[in-house]
Design a protein around this motif. Structure first.
Motif, PDB file in Angstrom:
ATOM      1  N   ASP A  35     -27.816 -75.144 -10.617  1.00 34.65           N
ATOM      2  CA  ASP A  35     -26.396 -74.815 -10.563  1.00 34.65           C
ATOM      3  C   ASP A  35     -25.589 -76.099 -10.618  1.00 34.65           C
ATOM      4  O   ASP A  35     -25.089 -76.571  -9.611  1.00 34.65           O
ATOM      5  N   ARG A  36     -25.485 -76.655 -11.815  1.00 26.61           N
ATOM      6  CA  ARG A  36     -24.888 -77.988 -11.938  1.00 26.61           C
ATOM      7  C   ARG A  36     -23.394 -77.986 -11.609  1.00 26.61           C
ATOM      8  O   ARG A  36     -22.864 -78.971 -11.135  1.00 26.61           O
ATOM      9  N   LEU A  37     -22.738 -76.892 -11.861  1.00 28.46           N
ATOM     10  CA  LEU A  37     -21.297 -76.824 -11.608  1.00 28.46           C
ATOM     11  C   LEU A  37     -20.989 -76.409 -10.167  1.00 28.46           C
ATOM     12  O   LEU A  37     -19.833 -76.378  -9.777  1.00 28.46           O
ATOM     13  N   GLU A  38     -22.020 -76.047  -9.424  1.00 26.24           N
ATOM     14  CA  GLU A  38     -21.827 -75.453  -8.087  1.00 26.24           C
ATOM     15  C   GLU A  38     -20.820 -74.324  -8.190  1.00 26.24           C
ATOM     16  O   GLU A  38     -19.822 -74.252  -7.486  1.00 26.24           O
ATOM     17  N   PHE A  39     -21.145 -73.438  -9.093  1.00 29.78           N
ATOM     18  CA  PHE A  39     -20.238 -72.359  -9.478  1.00 29.78           C
ATOM     19  C   PHE A  39     -20.266 -71.241  -8.444  1.00 29.78           C
ATOM     20  O   PHE A  39     -21.324 -70.740  -8.074  1.00 29.78           O
TER      21      PHE A  39
END
Lengths: 322, 358
Positions: free
Chosen positions: A74-78
């Motif tokens: 979850d790179r965007l910490e979405f």
């Protein structure tokens, strides 16, 4: 109602029956699976998990999955109404898959190909970085081996939770196909229900041949978006395979039961393998299972739950030599 | 690009407008009376600059989306007039029609021939409707394809200016293969044997933007955005309410700074203080300098270097992966377990809900 006809069989536990969303017929699940998840009444094509699809297309036991340990992050910490990380975890739990695509080399009637299959049960088959990477690696592997690549798509489009990185997977996969194409490589794109959005607007539309299963929803924008934009009802059958073919966007519509033989025929026509590459002995696909009573069938091919039978070496049982 | 025309302030611009009005009043007074009010005005002007900087530093993603969509923001057509020495527009896809939402033609940048492509939004109502507010049809992408191939044939570099809410979602667009048109451009651009330079000048709306965006260098203006889906569309799907567009914009990480961090764009081009819509001529000048410099660098490269570099650039995108499967964080939750067993219990009726389609 169709249901009533079966009602007397009270001793049957529930879960053995499935209602066809198209013709409303109530179908015996075992029979449905034996029919390749196609409704016997109206030929509605139910979704297949990626494993089932592989088992249906590849020679028994020939598929060797690559990069199974490519896990999404979850790179965007979405976070929407829940964190994306939770959504991923639930999808893994629900489907028993790590992501919405698998790929690897296999043979089809002895002919080596790289097969990549998407899984709609995993977050709508959406393309994030892992799916984009797997499609790209599949194409690159095919380029390297000088084998044809077949991608079976089933996807709502790019995965929003990975933001513009998902969008860039469209470019990444298309770049790989461009190279494969420049080398004279063969790419067959198979569209299943549904294939829309960023997947359709990238690799899925770039096949040398593009074929679809009957009744598949195929398009750029989803019908809901179009309806909201135009504020009008859409014509019947809009964006279905049978709509795309006369508009000139499909080479063929192929019934699921004929898909493997048609693909093999295309390979036969278009691809010349190096000497010794084509196996003379191979096993029949293990899906759909044809034996009368196979308990593995019940557990391993429950479409709704995803394939839980996991590492059952493809096609060990139910396979026969031609 | 009329800098004197009054512009309606965006909500966050209001304090700036108020202070600017005050300064204008003083200037007016000074002009009428011949009084020297510089002593009063200078501190105000300093304060205005400070305030502007402060406000623009703290803009939310949603504020920036509003800037990217600002009706007075310079469009492709404005840059055509103010960045390039000349422009000879070329029309039509030679298949179906000409799509005004995608403009293309031969331009001269600092004396050098380039193929210029860009989305056109239209300024007045009539133009906007003709251009579908910058949403191109398949014909637009096919015109772009035709012109890019033309550029390749004659060895002319390509510049694309991206500014679209997205490719048009409509019946005709679907009937004529919107997805195919975009996909074919991605594949074509991957292998084009001339330099390609793309700049997101306003809205980078999803596939419609990427359809002319597979380039050797991808740049973005400071207040432009580039996204997989419009914030409204994302909010409607994931939040079930398009009113949550602000939250979606934040979550999607669509601002220039985020995109640079994610290595989706190569460079952020700074806008004049207060945004490109305040000082379009200064913006055009900056853009011209950047385009000239970038193109000079790209033209130094051999075709093989270009193709290899372009492949590697996109090949690297989104290649960070996890070491293990995503797991639910440990929770002291027993209700989870109950839910799970409830789901496994035989459901009423005979249908498997998972097999139902939407």
């Amino acid at each position: 109602m169709a249901w009533k006809r079966f009602r007397k069989k009270k001793d049957l536990p529930s879960g053995l029956w499935v209602k066809c969303p198209s013709c409303r017929a109530t179908l015996f699940k075992k029979e449905l699976i034996r029919n390749g998840n196609v409704c016997g009444q109206c030929e509605h094509h139910f979704p297949l998990t990626a494993r089932e699809r592989v088992d249906m297309l590849a020679d028994g036991g020939s598929f060797q999955e690559q990069s199974p340990d490519l896990y999404p992050i979850d790179r965007l910490e979405f976070v929407d109404r829940e964190p994306y990380a939770h959504k991923l975890a639930r999808a893994v739990e629900k489907t028993g898959q790590n992501e919405a695509a698998i790929y690897g080399p296999c043979t089809m009637e002895g002919k080596p190909v790289v097969l990549c299959v998407m899984d709609f049960t995993f977050i709508g088959g959406s393309m994030g970085c892992v799916v984009g990477e797997k499609v790209t690696r599949a194409v690159e592997l095919a380029t390297e081996k000088n084998w044809p690549v077949i991608v079976v798509s089933a996807s709502g489009g790019a995965r929003m939770h990975e933001g513009a990185l998902s969008l860039m997977q469209m470019a990444k996969t298309s770049c790989a196909i461009s190279r494969h194409d420049a080398q004279g490589g063969l790419f067959i794109s198979v569209l299943s229900n549904p294939t829309t959005g960023g997947v359709m607007a990238s690799f899925a539309a770039l096949g040398d041949l593009i074929v679809a299963e009957p009744g598949a929803l195929i398009g750029f924008a989803g019908p809901r978006v179009i309806k909201e934009t135009l504020r009008q009802q859409l014509p019947d059958g809009f964006q279905r395979s049978e709509f795309l073919l006369p508009h000139g966007f499909l080479d063929q519509i192929i019934h699921r039961k004929d898909l493997r033989s048609s693909l093999v025929d295309f390979l036969d026509h278009l691809w010349t393998y190096a000497e010794g590459e084509v196996q003379t002995e191979w096993l029949e696909p293990s899906f759909p299972p044809q034996e009368e009573d196979t308990e593995t069938v019940e557990e391993g091919t429950d479409t709704g739950e995803g394939d839980k039978s996991e590492p059952s070496p493809e096609g060990e049982e139910a396979a026969k030599t031609p | 690009m009329d800098e004197t025309k009054p512009i309606q302030p965006l909500d966050f611009e209001e304090p700036i407008f108020e202070m600017r009005a005050k300064i204008a009043e003083l200037e007016d007074l000074s002009r009428r009376t011949g009084m020297d009010l510089n002593g009063q005005m200078q501190p105000l002007k300093d304060k205005l600059n400070q305030l502007t900087a402060q406000i623009f530093d703290g803009l939310s993603a949603w504020d920036r989306v509003k800037l990217a969509r600002h009706p007075a923001r310079p469009y492709t057509t404005d840059y055509v007039d103010h960045v390039f020495d000349s422009f000879s527009e070329l029309f039509g896809d030679r298949l179906f029609s000409d799509d005004p939402a995608m403009m293309g033609g031969l331009a001269r940048l600092d004396g050098r021939s380039v193929m210029l492509l860009g989305h056109r939004k239209g300024r007045d109502t009539k133009e906007k409707i003709a251009c579908n507010f910058g949403c191109a049809h398949p014909e637009g992408y096919r015109k772009a394809k035709r012109l890019m191939k033309l550029a390749e044939k004659f060895g002319i570099p390509i510049i694309t200016l991206i500014n679209t809410p997205g490719a048009y979602p409509g019946i005709g667009a679907e009937e004529r293969g919107q997805a195919y048109a975009i996909a074919e451009n991605l594949m074509l651009m991957a292998g084009l044997r001339v330099p390609i330079l793309s700049v997101v000048i306003g809205e980078g709306g999803s596939g419609g933007a990427l359809g002319i965006g597979v380039a050797d260098r991808v740049l973005i203006l400071e207040h432009a955005y580039y996204s997989v889906i419009s914030p409204e569309g994302c909010a409607a799907i994931l939040w079930k309410s398009s009113e949550k567009a602000g939250e979606a914009a934040e979550a999607l990480k669509i601002t220039a700074r985020h995109l640079k961090e994610l290595e989706i764009v190569d460079e952020v081009i700074p806008e004049p203080m207060g945004g490109a819509h305040r000082h379009p001529h200064a913006m055009a000048e900056t853009l011209k300098d950047v385009l000239t410099r970038e193109l000079d660098a790209l033209c130094e490269r051999s075709v093989d270097e270009l193709l290899e570099g372009r492949y590697e650039k996109f090949r690297r995108m989104g290649t960070l992966f996890g070491d293990e499967p995503p797991r639910m964080p440990e929770e002291p939750a027993s209700p989870e377990g109950e839910k799970a067993s409830a789901a496994e219990a035989p459901s009423e009726g005979a249908t498997d809900p998972e097999l139902q389609e939407d």
